[in-house]
Design an enzyme around this catalytic site. Sequence first.
Site, short mmCIF file in Angstrom:
data_model
loop_
_atom_site.label_atom_id
_atom_site.label_comp_id
_atom_site.label_asym_id
_atom_site.label_seq_id
_atom_site.Cartn_x
_atom_site.Cartn_y
_atom_site.Cartn_z
N LYS A 89 0.80 -1.23 0.00
CA LYS A 89 0.00 0.00 0.00
C LYS A 89 0.83 1.28 0.00
O LYS A 89 0.38 2.31 -0.46
CB LYS A 89 -0.92 0.02 1.22
CG LYS A 89 -2.06 -0.98 1.17
CD LYS A 89 -2.96 -0.79 2.39
CE LYS A 89 -4.06 -1.82 2.44
NZ LYS A 89 -5.01 -1.57 3.52
N ASP A 125 -10.16 2.61 2.54
CA ASP A 125 -10.25 2.03 3.89
C ASP A 125 -11.01 2.93 4.86
O ASP A 125 -11.81 2.45 5.67
CB ASP A 125 -8.84 1.76 4.46
CG ASP A 125 -8.23 0.49 3.89
OD1 ASP A 125 -8.97 -0.39 3.42
OD2 ASP A 125 -6.98 0.37 3.92
P1 NAP Z 1 0.49 -2.27 10.68
O1 NAP Z 1 0.74 -1.10 9.81
O2 NAP Z 1 1.48 -3.37 10.76
O3 NAP Z 1 0.23 -1.71 12.18
C1 NAP Z 1 0.09 -2.59 13.26
C2 NAP Z 1 -0.37 -1.83 14.51
O4 NAP Z 1 -0.61 -2.80 15.54
C3 NAP Z 1 0.66 -0.85 15.06
O5 NAP Z 1 0.01 0.24 15.66
C4 NAP Z 1 1.36 -1.71 16.12
O6 NAP Z 1 1.95 -0.96 17.16
C5 NAP Z 1 0.19 -2.47 16.68
N1 NAP Z 1 0.58 -3.69 17.36
C6 NAP Z 1 1.13 -4.80 16.80
N2 NAP Z 1 1.38 -5.71 17.75
C7 NAP Z 1 0.99 -5.17 18.92
C8 NAP Z 1 1.02 -5.61 20.28
N3 NAP Z 1 1.49 -6.84 20.60
N4 NAP Z 1 0.52 -4.80 21.24
C9 NAP Z 1 0.04 -3.57 20.93
N5 NAP Z 1 0.00 -3.08 19.66
C10 NAP Z 1 0.49 -3.87 18.69
O7 NAP Z 1 -0.89 -2.99 10.29
P2 NAP Z 1 -2.19 -2.32 9.65
O8 NAP Z 1 -2.16 -2.50 8.18
O9 NAP Z 1 -2.35 -0.96 10.21
O10 NAP Z 1 -3.36 -3.29 10.21
C11 NAP Z 1 -3.74 -3.22 11.57
C12 NAP Z 1 -4.93 -4.17 11.81
O11 NAP Z 1 -6.07 -3.72 11.08
C13 NAP Z 1 -4.67 -5.60 11.35
O12 NAP Z 1 -5.22 -6.47 12.31
C14 NAP Z 1 -5.41 -5.70 10.04
O13 NAP Z 1 -5.85 -7.02 9.80
C15 NAP Z 1 -6.61 -4.78 10.31
N6 NAP Z 1 -7.18 -4.22 9.08
C16 NAP Z 1 -8.48 -4.51 8.79
C17 NAP Z 1 -9.07 -3.98 7.64
C18 NAP Z 1 -10.50 -4.30 7.32
O14 NAP Z 1 -10.93 -4.05 6.17
N7 NAP Z 1 -11.28 -4.81 8.26
C19 NAP Z 1 -8.32 -3.14 6.77
C20 NAP Z 1 -6.98 -2.85 7.12
C21 NAP Z 1 -6.42 -3.40 8.27
P3 NAP Z 1 3.51 -0.53 17.09
O15 NAP Z 1 3.55 0.75 16.31
O16 NAP Z 1 3.85 -0.38 18.52
O17 NAP Z 1 4.26 -1.66 16.41
#
Ligand code: NAP
Length: 307
Positions: A89, A125
């Site tokens: 992305k 999104d």
């Molecule tokens: P990303 O860029 O990798 O960001 C991950 C986030 O999760 C960061 O804020 C990270 O914090 C936090 N995190 C990871 N492990 C953690 C832990 N053990 N404790 C606390 N915080 C933690 O991922 P993303 O693309 O933003 O996606 C995030 C979530 O949204 C995923 O679960 C994804 O499946 C979901 N999502 C859903 C949709 C939908 O259409 N429903 C669309 C997009 C994403 P740090 O900065 O501290 O690492």
Amino acid sequence: MNTEKTYTLRDLETTEFSGTPLAVIGHPIQHSVSPAMHNAALAKLRETDSRFIDWAYYRFDIAPEDFAQALALFHKRCFLGLNLTIPHKVQALDLIQGISPDAQSMGAVNTLVWDELGYDGFNTDGYGLSRGLELDLGVPLKDANVILLGSGGAARAAAVQCMLSDCAQLYVGNRTPERLQDLLAVLGGVSGSTPTRTFALNNLPQDLPECGVVVNATSLGLQTSDPAPIDVARLPVGWKVYDMIYNPTKTALLEQSSARALPIANGLSMLVHQGARSLELWTHSKVDADAMMNAACHSLKLPLRHD
Ligand code: NAP
């Protein structure tokens, strides 16, 4: 052509994708339900509009190092629309010819639209989230108090959407403070007057308003053993809770919120409505989001939803 198969860069080089092809590109991508959702909606469109007779949506597994080459080939082969998911992305920003203002603010694109000179980038999104909150929890973002958990790509899209929708107050918490500061810097460039406060995930603000909505945009909850990112007991009883995670369907955050009788919803509606918006950008037609939801539920082996 088989729309259930996962295709590769080699397939793109050697195979003719006739008609009007669309695709989702990710790595990994095998479990994506996007092909099922989009092909169900295309089948609905075909019932009344013969323009869509030869449209089909495919799934491609493309590694980050091959992405630039693949994108040029998708363009050459006239893939009209592409959805991008993890990890493409952000990388795509340097490879496209145009970008919508909200995607620019979000710093990521999830939808590309073919143009003679290259692809134009959009981000659906934030729209998907706002529709999900409205439909599942009856919460319009406008004038809402929002607690946003996370500072990654999904949180960025959510935070920008909150600003653009004029939510009343935005509280953002993240595990890593530096990344939280990066998100605040992004919001500084977005027009909107929403006051924003930060907090540590293990310390929710004490003075929360009586009602609002929590949005989990962390990946904490993807594993069934994951704890909730916040102490749910500290939320006032008027709050609702939305988790972007939809598989598993009920994270610890949702379990604990539900045990306190707080209304909850998972991210399936966000997934469906970001997809519906992408398809509308490609087809310029009204898309049947219910057909997409049913296809997603079928793929994920969930009971069909009757909203
Ligand atoms: P990303 O860029 O990798 O960001 C991950 C986030 O999760 C960061 O804020 C990270 O914090 C936090 N995190 C990871 N492990 C953690 C832990 N053990 N404790 C606390 N915080 C933690 O991922 P993303 O693309 O933003 O996606 C995030 C979530 O949204 C995923 O679960 C994804 O499946 C979901 N999502 C859903 C949709 C939908 O259409 N429903 C669309 C997009 C994403 P740090 O900065 O501290 O690492």
